[in-house]
Design a protein around this motif. Structure first.
Motif: not given
Ligand code: PLP
Length: 505
Positions: A68, A70, A92, A115, A161, A214, A250, A252-253, A346-348, A459
């Motif tokens: 991800a 972002k 992503d 996404t 989604r 996600h 998605g 959120g891990f 989709e890990p960020g 982030y």
């Protein structure tokens, strides 16, 4: 009297730990490139991708890990991931510019997942380069289909989604209806029939390749329910003649930021005590992080990331795939295998765990007006440059003293040793606090020292960076370990090539 230090010391794994030990290298970088400064370790992102892949292997699952984007704007991280196995690692992207960046860093369109909500230009380029479009709504599908027909583009792979999952009576037999959290994104499962009909209408220009979600939560139970529901909905789609093959679960891990569970427990307990007034406030001007005292009872929800996590990242994926799913009682990994579904993630944050740090020079140290044991430490950065606090992530920076001591103007606090400080930024703005809470350091810093905020690549590093007051935005460098010493280059100059320039390996 000084209160006992309440540390929240960071989890630092190698090689980030050995970079942190090389204080003279980090000081030299900051001297040359200014404060703030972001330092990234591109090799670690590839190692993290490999850790996610090993979970796939353990469960015999096929599919891709999509970064991800972002979470970090860096080119080095994206280029390093582009050099990974194309069948295993994708990206992503959530904006036109992220898509352009990914393509420029070496990702081919077929490895890209688009996404989020998309405008016309983003949809056109995604379709043009053969990216998979992760559809936000039936309306977005109509717009995509129009573009494909109008501009004669090839058939586009799409995921749908979904959101607002529920365990409904039809599947559980239990008669319970437990709604997952609401989301601004995706189509609520209850309205999925609209999307199936739109897919049938547009079958000449798009192909459904999977279902996606996600969920912005760390709750395993909620995610397991969504995953299981998707597996069942995939069968429903097949029954309608569609041919989806992947479930995209998605991101959120999660990441464990604070090393020690006890420190996290002590701090959160002390926060409640401070809110109740039985101990001094832990934060600037009595800030309670969302908690309040209502007649002697703590109310509200602490707006904090669970900074100590025993299960996070690839371990969290493993746990999610292994625990029995709530309705059918089988592990989601087994369900995916039996129903012949691939898995996309989709890990960020978790993919850039331990991938970097943010450095700030200490500019000034002075006692606070009201408490001689507390000091204000002003840094050469502002709250936008290290937005841990913005994301509710509480973790201490590491003090890297300048060799040879400071400028001699500041005395050690009474008795020396650990000290509680407020970290404030370089903006002429009362609200520019790097952390609202009191941060405990092993000793009072001096002007010229560095503070290293570790594990900021997800982030915290550049998501909120801005040009207010024309203060400098952090430069970003990529570092690699070579022949016993660290080497660096500007982030934009990093390419994932290991052999010396011009020499065939
Ligand atoms: C669609 C989507 N996928 C993946 C992610 C990454 O989430 P995380 O960084 O928590 O892994 C996000 C984050 O907002 C997202 O919106």
């Amino acid at each position: 009297m000084k209160d006992a230090p309440l540390y929240l010391r960071p989890r630092v794994d190698p090689p980030l730990a050995s970079l942190l030990q090389d204080a003279s290298f980090l000081h030299a970088l900051c001297d040359a490139l200014g404060s703030p400064l972001n330092v990234l370790l591109p090799e670690v992102v590839a190692e993290n991708a490999e850790r996610f892949r090993s979970v796939y292997r353990r469960h015999h699952l096929a599919g891709r890990v999509y970064f991800a984007h972002k979470a970090n704007r860096s080119s080095a991280l994206v280029r390093r991931l582009a050099a990974c196995d194309p069948a295993a690692v994708g990206i992503d992207v959530a904006s036109l510019d992220e898509l352009r960046h990914a393509l420029g860093c070496g990702f081919t369109g077929e490895r890209v997942m688009a996404t989020g909500p998309k405008d016309r230009d983003f949809l056109w380029l995604a379709a043009r380069v053969g990216a998979t479009v992760n559809l936000d709504s039936a309306g977005e599908l109509d717009r995509l289909a129009h573009l494909v027909r109008r501009y004669g583009l090839g058939r586009v792979d799409v995921l749908v989604r979904l959101s607002e999952f529920e365990a409904d009576a039809g599947h559980t037999g239990a008669g319970t209806r437990v709604l997952s959290r609401r989301s601004r994104f995706g189509t609520p499962v209850g309205r999925s029939a609209d999307v199936w009909r739109a897919l049938e209408r547009h079958a000449d220009v798009v192909e459904l390749t999977g279902l996606a979600y996600h969920l912005d939560t760390t709750a395993l139970e909620e995610k397991a329910r969504a995953l299981e529901r998707c597996v069942l909905l995939m069968d429903e789609c097949r029954g309608r003649g569609l041919r989806p093959r992947a479930v995209d679960i998605g991101g959120g891990f999660g990441v464990g930021y604070v090393a020690d569970a006890g420190e996290w427990e002590r701090w959160t307990t002390a926060l409640s005590e401070a809110v109740l007034g039985v101990r001094p406030s832990l934060a600037w001007r009595g800030h309670g992080y969302g908690l309040r005292n209502e007649g002697g009872t703590v109310r509200g929800t602490a707006a904090l990331y669970p900074a100590h996590r025993s299960v996070a990242g690839p371990g969290y994926l493993d746990a999610l795939l292994s625990r029995p799913a709530p309705v059918l009682g089988r592990p989601p990994a087994t369900l995916l295998l039996e129903h012949l579904n691939d898995l996309y993630v989709e890990p960020g944050r978790a993919l850039v765990d331990q991938c970097g740090l943010s450095l700030a020079r200490v500019l000034d140290v002075r006692p606070t007006g009201d408490d001689p044991t507390r000091h204000l430490v002003r840094l050469g950065m502002n709250a936008g440059d290290v937005s841990l606090e913005e994301h509710g992530v509480l973790v201490d920076p590491v003090l890297l003293p300048r060799a040879g001591g400071g400028d001699g103007r500041h005395d050690e606090p009474p008795g020396g040793g650990p000290v509680g400080v407020h970290l404030v930024g370089n903006l002429c703005l009362e609200a520019d606090l790097i952390t609202r809470r009191v941060v405990y350091l092993p000793r009072l810093p001096r002007a010229g020292d560095l503070l290293a905020f570790v594990n900021t690549a997800g982030y915290a590093m550049d998501f909120h960076a801005h040009h207010a007051q024309r203060q400098p935005v952090a430069r970003t460098v990529a570092v690699t370990r070579g022949e016993g010493a660290w080497r660096w280059c500007p982030d934009e100059d990093y390419w994932p090539l290991t052999d010396p320039q011009g020499v065939p390996s």
